[in-house]
Design a protein around this motif. Structure first.
Motif, PDB file in Angstrom:
ATOM      1  N   GLY A 157      -0.940  38.579  35.323  1.00  0.00           N
ATOM      2  CA  GLY A 157      -0.819  39.828  36.064  1.00  0.00           C
ATOM      3  C   GLY A 157      -2.123  40.231  36.717  1.00  0.00           C
ATOM      4  N   VAL A 158      -3.166  39.459  36.506  1.00  0.00           N
ATOM      5  CA  VAL A 158      -4.466  39.684  37.128  1.00  0.00           C
ATOM      6  C   VAL A 158      -5.209  38.352  37.156  1.00  0.00           C
ATOM      7  CG1 VAL A 158      -5.659  40.230  34.959  1.00  0.00           C
ATOM      8  CG2 VAL A 158      -6.527  41.178  37.099  1.00  0.00           C
ATOM      9  N   GLY A 159      -5.996  38.141  38.187  1.00  0.00           N
ATOM     10  CA  GLY A 159      -6.843  36.955  38.228  1.00  0.00           C
ATOM     11  C   GLY A 159      -6.222  35.717  38.835  1.00  0.00           C
ATOM     12  N   GLY A 160      -4.988  35.808  39.349  1.00  0.00           N
ATOM     13  CA  GLY A 160      -4.371  34.666  40.001  1.00  0.00           C
ATOM     14  C   GLY A 160      -3.643  33.741  39.045  1.00  0.00           C
ATOM     15  N   ASP A 161      -2.969  32.760  39.620  1.00  0.00           N
ATOM     16  CA  ASP A 161      -2.198  31.814  38.820  1.00  0.00           C
ATOM     17  C   ASP A 161      -3.124  30.953  37.965  1.00  0.00           C
ATOM     18  OD1 ASP A 161       0.078  32.766  40.022  1.00  0.00           O
ATOM     19  OD2 ASP A 161       0.285  31.084  41.419  1.00  0.00           O
ATOM     20  N   GLY A 216       7.663   9.469  40.656  1.00  0.00           N
ATOM     21  CA  GLY A 216       8.373  10.694  40.350  1.00  0.00           C
ATOM     22  C   GLY A 216       7.500  11.714  39.642  1.00  0.00           C
ATOM     23  N   VAL A 217       7.883  13.000  39.776  1.00  0.00           N
ATOM     24  CA  VAL A 217       7.158  14.092  39.138  1.00  0.00           C
ATOM     25  C   VAL A 217       8.142  14.899  38.302  1.00  0.00           C
ATOM     26  CG1 VAL A 217       5.683  16.103  39.460  1.00  0.00           C
ATOM     27  CG2 VAL A 217       5.543  14.193  41.077  1.00  0.00           C
ATOM     28  N   VAL A 218       7.870  15.001  37.011  1.00  0.00           N
ATOM     29  CA  VAL A 218       8.677  15.808  36.089  1.00  0.00           C
ATOM     30  C   VAL A 218       8.009  17.171  35.973  1.00  0.00           C
ATOM     31  CG1 VAL A 218       9.554  16.026  33.732  1.00  0.00           C
ATOM     32  CG2 VAL A 218       9.410  13.763  34.815  1.00  0.00           C
ATOM     33  N   LEU A 219       8.758  18.221  36.256  1.00  0.00           N
ATOM     34  CA  LEU A 219       8.206  19.574  36.248  1.00  0.00           C
ATOM     35  C   LEU A 219       8.726  20.339  35.029  1.00  0.00           C
ATOM     36  CD1 LEU A 219       8.525  20.374  40.055  1.00  0.00           C
ATOM     37  CD2 LEU A 219       6.510  19.587  38.809  1.00  0.00           C
ATOM     38  N   ASN A 220       7.790  20.887  34.246  1.00  0.00           N
ATOM     39  CA  ASN A 220       8.156  21.614  33.028  1.00  0.00           C
ATOM     40  C   ASN A 220       7.465  22.978  33.008  1.00  0.00           C
ATOM     41  OD1 ASN A 220       5.497  21.078  32.261  1.00  0.00           O
ATOM     42  ND2 ASN A 220       6.048  19.617  30.661  1.00  0.00           N
ATOM     43  N   HIS A 221       7.334  23.575  31.818  1.00  0.00           N
ATOM     44  CA  HIS A 221       6.693  24.891  31.649  1.00  0.00           C
ATOM     45  C   HIS A 221       7.463  25.962  32.435  1.00  0.00           C
ATOM     46  CE1 HIS A 221       3.334  27.253  30.172  1.00  0.00           C
ATOM     47  NE2 HIS A 221       2.616  26.181  29.902  1.00  0.00           N
ATOM     48  N   LEU A 222       8.799  25.929  32.332  1.00  0.00           N
ATOM     49  CA  LEU A 222       9.662  26.795  33.129  1.00  0.00           C
ATOM     50  C   LEU A 222      10.610  27.604  32.241  1.00  0.00           C
ATOM     51  CD1 LEU A 222      10.573  24.151  35.827  1.00  0.00           C
ATOM     52  CD2 LEU A 222       9.464  26.340  36.334  1.00  0.00           C
ATOM     53  N   GLU A 223      10.785  28.880  32.597  1.00  0.00           N
ATOM     54  CA  GLU A 223      11.818  29.750  32.044  1.00  0.00           C
ATOM     55  C   GLU A 223      11.774  29.876  30.531  1.00  0.00           C
ATOM     56  OE1 GLU A 223      15.535  28.338  33.655  1.00  0.00           O
ATOM     57  OE2 GLU A 223      14.981  28.850  35.708  1.00  0.00           O
ATOM     58  N   ALA A 224      10.555  29.820  29.954  1.00  0.00           N
ATOM     59  CA  ALA A 224      10.431  29.945  28.507  1.00  0.00           C
ATOM     60  C   ALA A 224       9.416  30.987  28.087  1.00  0.00           C
ATOM     61  CB  ALA A 224      10.050  28.594  27.888  1.00  0.00           C
ATOM     62  N   LEU A 225       8.546  31.428  29.017  1.00  0.00           N
ATOM     63  CA  LEU A 225       7.481  32.370  28.691  1.00  0.00           C
ATOM     64  C   LEU A 225       7.478  33.527  29.680  1.00  0.00           C
ATOM     65  CD1 LEU A 225       4.604  29.818  28.006  1.00  0.00           C
ATOM     66  CD2 LEU A 225       6.105  30.890  26.323  1.00  0.00           C
ATOM     67  N   ASP A 226       7.047  34.687  29.198  1.00  0.00           N
ATOM     68  CA  ASP A 226       7.143  35.893  30.019  1.00  0.00           C
ATOM     69  C   ASP A 226       6.203  35.898  31.215  1.00  0.00           C
ATOM     70  OD1 ASP A 226       4.879  36.196  28.282  1.00  0.00           O
ATOM     71  OD2 ASP A 226       4.924  38.361  28.597  1.00  0.00           O
ATOM     72  N   HIS A 227       5.149  35.079  31.200  1.00  0.00           N
ATOM     73  CA  HIS A 227       4.197  35.109  32.316  1.00  0.00           C
ATOM     74  C   HIS A 227       4.399  33.958  33.297  1.00  0.00           C
ATOM     75  CE1 HIS A 227       2.432  32.019  29.921  1.00  0.00           C
ATOM     76  NE2 HIS A 227       1.205  32.107  30.362  1.00  0.00           N
ATOM     77  N   CYS A 228       5.545  33.270  33.190  1.00  0.00           N
ATOM     78  CA  CYS A 228       5.864  32.163  34.107  1.00  0.00           C
ATOM     79  C   CYS A 228       7.060  32.560  34.968  1.00  0.00           C
ATOM     80  CB  CYS A 228       6.186  30.897  33.317  1.00  0.00           C
ATOM     81  SG  CYS A 228       4.775  30.176  32.452  1.00  0.00           S
ATOM     82  N   PRO A 229       6.842  33.085  36.172  1.00  0.00           N
ATOM     83  CA  PRO A 229       7.941  33.641  36.971  1.00  0.00           C
ATOM     84  C   PRO A 229       8.782  32.618  37.720  1.00  0.00           C
ATOM     85  CG  PRO A 229       5.866  33.900  38.148  1.00  0.00           C
ATOM     86  CD  PRO A 229       5.521  33.329  36.795  1.00  0.00           C
ATOM     87  N   PHE A 271      -0.626  42.447  32.382  1.00  0.00           N
ATOM     88  CA  PHE A 271      -0.728  43.469  33.426  1.00  0.00           C
ATOM     89  C   PHE A 271       0.461  43.344  34.378  1.00  0.00           C
ATOM     90  CE2 PHE A 271      -5.007  42.278  32.120  1.00  0.00           C
ATOM     91  CZ  PHE A 271      -5.559  43.503  31.800  1.00  0.00           C
ATOM     92  N   GLY A 272       0.837  44.468  34.981  1.00  0.00           N
ATOM     93  CA  GLY A 272       1.843  44.456  36.029  1.00  0.00           C
ATOM     94  C   GLY A 272       3.274  44.536  35.568  1.00  0.00           C
ATOM     95  N   GLY A 273       3.495  44.751  34.286  1.00  0.00           N
ATOM     96  CA  GLY A 273       4.854  44.883  33.781  1.00  0.00           C
ATOM     97  C   GLY A 273       5.512  43.543  33.500  1.00  0.00           C
TER      98      GLY A 273
END
Length: 278
Positions: A184-188, A206-219, A38-40
């Motif tokens: 696009g609906v229902g929150g993160d 330390g904190v390693v942050l991933n799940h970035l810039e690879a999927l269309d629903h992760c802005p 949803f939401g383009g």
């Protein structure tokens, strides 16, 4: 301990003698339908290819860890690759039967597995009806006797139960998803950036942050995340690897067993050369 980030949530985790492939999404770009309903902005996934040397790095793998069987954590290409290489898959007792039906050799990941301390902590992949629809997700605390301890939150939003686990276990390193995924609906359905700030503040190491810039629903972008963490005075605690980058973590200089963690892993960063595979 080494963590080589490949793409999205897929990584190679080296703990002692083990080379664990975490949540393999090995598909070619554009071969999985979009998740932004949803939401383009819906586009076929993954948005980016794997690093050029991925499959040579994967030759080192001794086993596979699957936190949950969503297609961005275990896709058809990943299943095919695991079968071809005859590798054992470690997952929760709840997910094991389903993965076994897909032709995989599955083992329950529980305390003592792989010769290390293990704890499974259930987490919530979103809130309300969405969390129910997305089903159960397991996060894992791993404490090898000769390595820093690591807590893989998997796909989660911030809850008191998750923060309690961090406080109780005191992992040296946390690996957490940072894409703020949203249909696009229902929150993160993953940590919001505000929740990541809280998680990083509460993390003992330390904190390693991933799940970035690879999927269309992760802005959320890497650059935007760095700017926010810098503004919060937290950038020194955060590692945001590029695809293909390898991170090194030294065991803290203190005596402890696999089930008795404590704060403070020292960290070194090695920018992997994608062209040379170093």
């Amino acid at each position: 301990m080494k963590i080589r980030h490949l793409r999205n949530a897929t990584a190679l985790l080296t703990l002692g003698e083990h080379r664990l492939l975490i949540d393999p999404m090995l598909a070619r770009p554009g071969s999985i339908p979009g998740f932004k309903f949803f939401g383009g902005g819906r586009r076929p996934n993954p948005l980016v290819p794997l690093p050029p040397d991925t499959f040579s790095w994967l030759e080192e793998v001794t086993g596979v860890l699957v936190t949950h069987p969503h297609p961005d954590h275990l896709d058809t290409a990943g299943i095919r690759w695991i079968r071809e290489h005859g590798l054992p898959v470690w997952t929760s007792r709840l997910d094991a039967p389903g993965l076994g039906k897909r032709g995989l050799t599955v083992h329950s990941l529980e305390d003592g597995a792989l010769g290390m301390g293990v704890e499974r902590i259930p987490v919530r992949h979103g809130r309300g009806l969405l969390a129910w629809l997305l089903g159960r997700v397991s996060s894992y605390y791993l404490a090898h006797p000769d390595e820093p301890s690591v807590y893989i939150t998997s796909d989660a939003v911030l809850t008191e139960d998750l923060l309690e686990a961090v406080e109780r276990l005191q992992p040296d390193v946390i690996i957490a998803p940072a894409g703020s995924a949203n249909f696009g609906v229902g929150g993160d359905i993953l940590f919001s950036v505000d929740e990541l700030v809280t998680l990083v503040r509460r993390a003992p190491g330390g904190v390693v942050l991933n799940h970035l810039e690879a999927l269309d629903h992760c802005p959320t972008t890497r650059e935007g995340l760095r700017e926010r963490m810098k503004a919060e005075g937290l950038l020194e605690k955060v590692l945001i690897p590029a695809d293909g980058e390898e991170l090194h973590f030294a065991r803290p200089e203190r005596a402890r067993g696999p089930a008795a963690p404590g704060p403070g892993a020292t960290q070194e960063r090695e920018r992997a050369s994608l062209a040379s595979g170093m």
